[in-house]
Design a protein around this motif. Structure first.
Motif, PDB file in Angstrom:
ATOM      1  N   THR A 144      23.900  29.559 -22.216  1.00 48.58           N
ATOM      2  CA  THR A 144      25.187  29.552 -22.916  1.00 48.58           C
ATOM      3  C   THR A 144      25.815  30.931 -22.806  1.00 48.58           C
ATOM      4  N   VAL A 173      30.138  26.921 -29.591  1.00 46.94           N
ATOM      5  CA  VAL A 173      29.032  25.957 -29.581  1.00 46.94           C
ATOM      6  C   VAL A 173      28.576  25.652 -30.999  1.00 46.94           C
ATOM      7  N   GLY A 202      29.833  24.388 -24.222  1.00 51.59           N
ATOM      8  CA  GLY A 202      29.622  25.595 -23.419  1.00 51.59           C
ATOM      9  C   GLY A 202      30.384  25.605 -22.121  1.00 51.59           C
TER      10      GLY A 202
END
Length: 811
Positions: free
Chosen positions: A735, A743, A810
């Motif tokens: 990520t 997120v 993401g």
């Protein structure tokens, strides 16, 4: 970087040019310098190493091609001289050029060559005698009337200076030559045979490397041709299992590991490290670069002192500047430019040039203190700055305890740390090589803090620099941020000469530790039980404590792997597993009650039951919890929120309760040190024995376990069998830093009306009791997910569902 210093086959272009001059008897050379002149002067000096005489003419302002030579007139006015560019790679016959000049009686002879695309060069037309008829600078295709171009190499008589005005910009082909032709002066053109490449673009630079390796240009290559086209310089270490497909060049003292693949037209500079699984094709890598495992470099240029971490990918045409950090699993797209001193975060996808900002976040502290690859990310210089920053957060005259594991790297770094602490008015108690729990316990005895340097668990080429508070625990998040700020500002305190800190080495450290341990932990019943145990010290520092401890416990024990092994300061997962399997065989054949295996620094413990079966770390936590709770019948246990909820059932059955903590070790330590806490653990072999210490301690856990087993008269397999099976699964997702907040917001939104626990990250509990936890990593571009259900299939389904949520956010 000045273009003349760009390395071709690991040697600056200008050095190739100087060697060509020397080959043709031109030993006295004046170098005209302007841009970053000091770099050129520092590299070549007075030319003694090349067997030449070099002097320098500085341009205070740009003077053009002729003006810069006029600036050096004093050294050139006595005889004919040759002018040559320091950033064009060539092997022309300069002796024949000079002969031609003298034969023709020319004032100026222009060295010409034929090229397929003359647009970027000045075109020159000569008659049958070689006399120049016409010049045209950088024509359009409509103006192209020849493929014969000016190479910028000239032989000239000193009279030419009469046509160059001093201290103003003047060009040869634009100003001087037209005037000479107008006056009918003899200007001749010599059409040279051989190689010539004006290195002015990325493409021409990469082409020049390939041409040298292909033998298309006659230059010296340092090193040995170990097979056709494969050049390896002195001191380079290439593993026999590395794949080399020439033509390629590997510089001096470079190291290429087994499994690395280096293919054609690749140039690897001096002191470069190429780790296993790395792939390089048509890549030009300058000096002192680290290329991590499974990284992929194609058609790119990488500047010196840059670190390319594991599984990073750099595409065709990309250029990485000096002293950059390219994070793990990041991708730098083709034709992207990353300017010097930039950081590309792990997992980043970079498709535009990085000029001003860094595409990443500089993190000092990770899960294990300050960690990184030894002599790549963690250097003695960094250790000095870190220790100086830590000392600055403490009062002058305070005492800091230092310690290390048994690796040479940790020993070298610890010496740097000690010097920095003393220079910052800090007294140092150096324990040398001790188990990590001993370092923590000794720090808590009167020190303001401590520093332990160890090899990163499971990663032999990395180290952790761990900082302790006055209780021997890891620094709190607040203290870490304070240290981070001082380090970032580089505001280090320095001691005056009379304030330099003292250094001393305490004695009887191990006796002090074992004495305290046996006083604080209940060992009743051990001597009478007749228990037999097998202890594996893993050739680590635990072996330094065990002999006196086992003797005082009065237990029948067999110790294996007790000696220190400098070459193995840590273990891979595979080696550890094989060691546990071997331990199990010894336990089963010897009739022992159980076996324990310490990690190399004595912090963590793994268990084998009386049948020789490995008790996995997450199960070992439940077994220890069951034993402690059954004996104490009250109090609380500290566990991270990622632990299976079966731990709650076990604790409640025996009248104790769980206090859930974050996954940060310092939080578990905090709760472990509070009154009423009877036990703590992280499910990874780390156990807290609060009556002795609030930190992970493998030796204390071992003593506690012997006492519990001796008094309950139950075997570990019996205890394990009565605890329900847990089904917790884990997954890590890359990520980028820039979307971590997004997120987590998306996860909370998706949770809707379900119960949400935010002790650490976000834990979402389903109505049927299943739960999933999403936690962004504090130091890496990764998000961690855990899920638990009544069986693996339901836990897997939950994990897949929430992984999709994290993935979509993401992107």
């Amino acid at each position: 970087m000045p273009k003349p210093l760009l390395p071709v086959a690991n040697r600056p272009i200008m050095e190739h040019v100087l060697r060509l001059l020397k080959r043709h008897g031109l030993n006295e050379t004046v170098v005209t310098v302007q841009f970053l002149a000091s770099l050129v002067k520092n590299y070549f000096g007075d030319g003694e190493e090349l067997g030449m005489e070099l002097s320098y003419a500085n341009e205070e302002k740009p003077l053009g091609t002729a003006g810069s030579v006029k600036n050096a007139e004093e050294a050139l006015k006595d005889d004919a001289f040759l002018v040559i560019s320091g950033d064009a790679l060539t092997d022309f016959d300069l002796t024949d050029l000079i002969r031609f000049h003298k034969e023709k009686g020319a004032m100026v002879t222009v060295c010409l060559t034929r090229v397929p695309n003359p647009l970027e060069f000045g075109i020159t037309i000569v008659d049958e005698e070689g006399k120049v008829e016409r010049f045209l600078e950088k024509p359009t295709w409509g103006q192209v009337f020849s493929d014969t171009v000016n190479t910028g190499i000239y032989v000239m008589e000193p009279e030419v200076f009469d046509y160059v005005e001093a201290d103003v910009p003047v060009d040869w082909s634009g100003d001087v030559f037209p005037q000479l032709m107008k006056e009918g002066k003899p200007i001749y053109g010599y059409i040279a045979e051989g190689y010539w490449e004006d290195v002015g673009t990325h493409e021409s630079y990469v082409k020049a490397q390939a041409d040298v390796l292909e033998g298309k240009v006659d230059v010296d290559i340092d090193g040995f041709e170990i097979s056709p086209g494969v050049w390896v310089a002195e001191g380079a270490e290439v593993h026999p299992d590395a794949v080399l497909r020439g033509p390629l060049y590997i510089g001096d003292y470079a190291k290429v590991e087994a499994g690395a693949e280096i293919r054609e037209h690749t140039v690897v500079g001096s002191n470069v490290v190429v780790k296993s699984g790395a792939f390089l094709h048509k890549a030009v890598v300058h000096d002192n670069v680290y290329i991590g495992q499974h990284s992929n470099l194609r058609g790119c240029v990488v500047g010196k002192n840059t670190d390319i971490m594991r599984a990073a990918r750099i595409e065709d045409g990309a250029v990485i500047g000096d002293e950059c950090l390219i994070g793990e699993e990041s991708i730098v797209q083709g034709n992207v430019r990353v300017y010097p001193f930039k950081t590309i975060e792990a997992g980043a996808f970079v498709n535009t040039s990085v000029i001003w900002e860094s595409r990443g976040q500089a993190h000092l502290f990770g899960a294990r203190g300050v960690s990184g690859v030894l002599n790549v990310e963690i250097t003695p210089e960094l250790a000095v700055r870190l220790a100086g920053a830590y000392a600055t957060t403490l009062k002058k005259g305070a005492t800091v305890t230092t310690a290390r594991d048994h690796s040479r790297g940790a020993r070298a770094l610890k010496r740097a740390v000690i010097s920095a602490l003393q220079a910052s008015a800090i007294d140092v108690r150096d324990l040398e090589n001790v188990p990590l729990p001993v370092a923590r316990q000794q720090t808590a005895r009167g020190s303001a803090g401590g520093i332990m340097i160890r090899t990163t668990p499971g990663v032999p080429d990395s180290v952790d620099i761990m900082f302790f508070d006055s209780q021997g625990a890891d620094l709190s998040q607040g203290s870490q941020r304070k240290l981070d700020r001082v380090f970032a500002r580089q505001e280090y305190r320095r001691a005056f000469p009379g304030e330099i800190g003292d250094l001393y080495f305490p004695s009887s450290v191990f006796d002090s530790y074992t004495g305290s341990l046996l006083r604080d932990v209940d060992t009743s019943g051990i001597a009478e039980s007749g228990l037999k145990v097998v202890v594996d010290a893993s050739n680590g520092s635990s072996g330094l404590v065990l002999p006196s401890l086992l003797g005082k416990l009065g237990v029948d024990s067999l110790t294996i792997n007790p000696g220190l092994d400098e070459s193995r300061p840590t273990e891979t997962v595979e080696v550890r597993r094989a060691g546990l399997t071997r331990l199990g065989e010894i336990v089963a054949s010897s009739g022992a009650a159980f076996g324990v295996r310490f990690d190399p620094v004595g912090e963590r413990l793994s268990l084998v039951d009386e049948k020789g079966r490995i008790i996995e770390d997450d199960r070992a936590l439940l077994v220890m919890l069951d034993l402690v709770a059954a004996e104490r019948r009250s109090g609380r246990v500290a566990l991270p929120v990622t632990t299976t909820r079966i731990a709650e059932q076990v604790a409640a059955y025996h009248g104790t309760q769980v206090e859930w903590t974050t996954t940060s070790p310092d939080d578990l330590t905090r709760v472990g040190g509070e009154e009423g806490t009877i036990f703590g653990g992280d499910g990874k072999g780390g156990f807290i024995v609060p009556e002795f210490s609030s930190v992970y301690d493998g030796t204390a856990a071992f003593v506690r376990l012997i006492g519990l087993v001796a008094r309950t008269q139950l075997t570990l397999s019996q205890i394990d069998a009565r605890i329900p099976r847990a089904h917790v699964l884990k997954r890590d997702l890359a990520t980028p830093w820039a979307v971590k907040g997004l997120v987590m917001r998306r996860v909370v939104e998706e949770a809707g009306d379900r119960f949400v626990d935010t002790t650490d990250g976000v834990r979402v509990v389903e109505t049927d009791g299943r739960w999933v936890m999403v936690l962004p990593d504090p130091a890496e571009a990764v998000t961690h997910l855990w899920a638990e259900g009544p069986d693996d299939a339901s836990a897997q389904a939950l994990l897949d569902e929430w992984a999709a949520v994290v993935d979509s956010a993401g992107r």
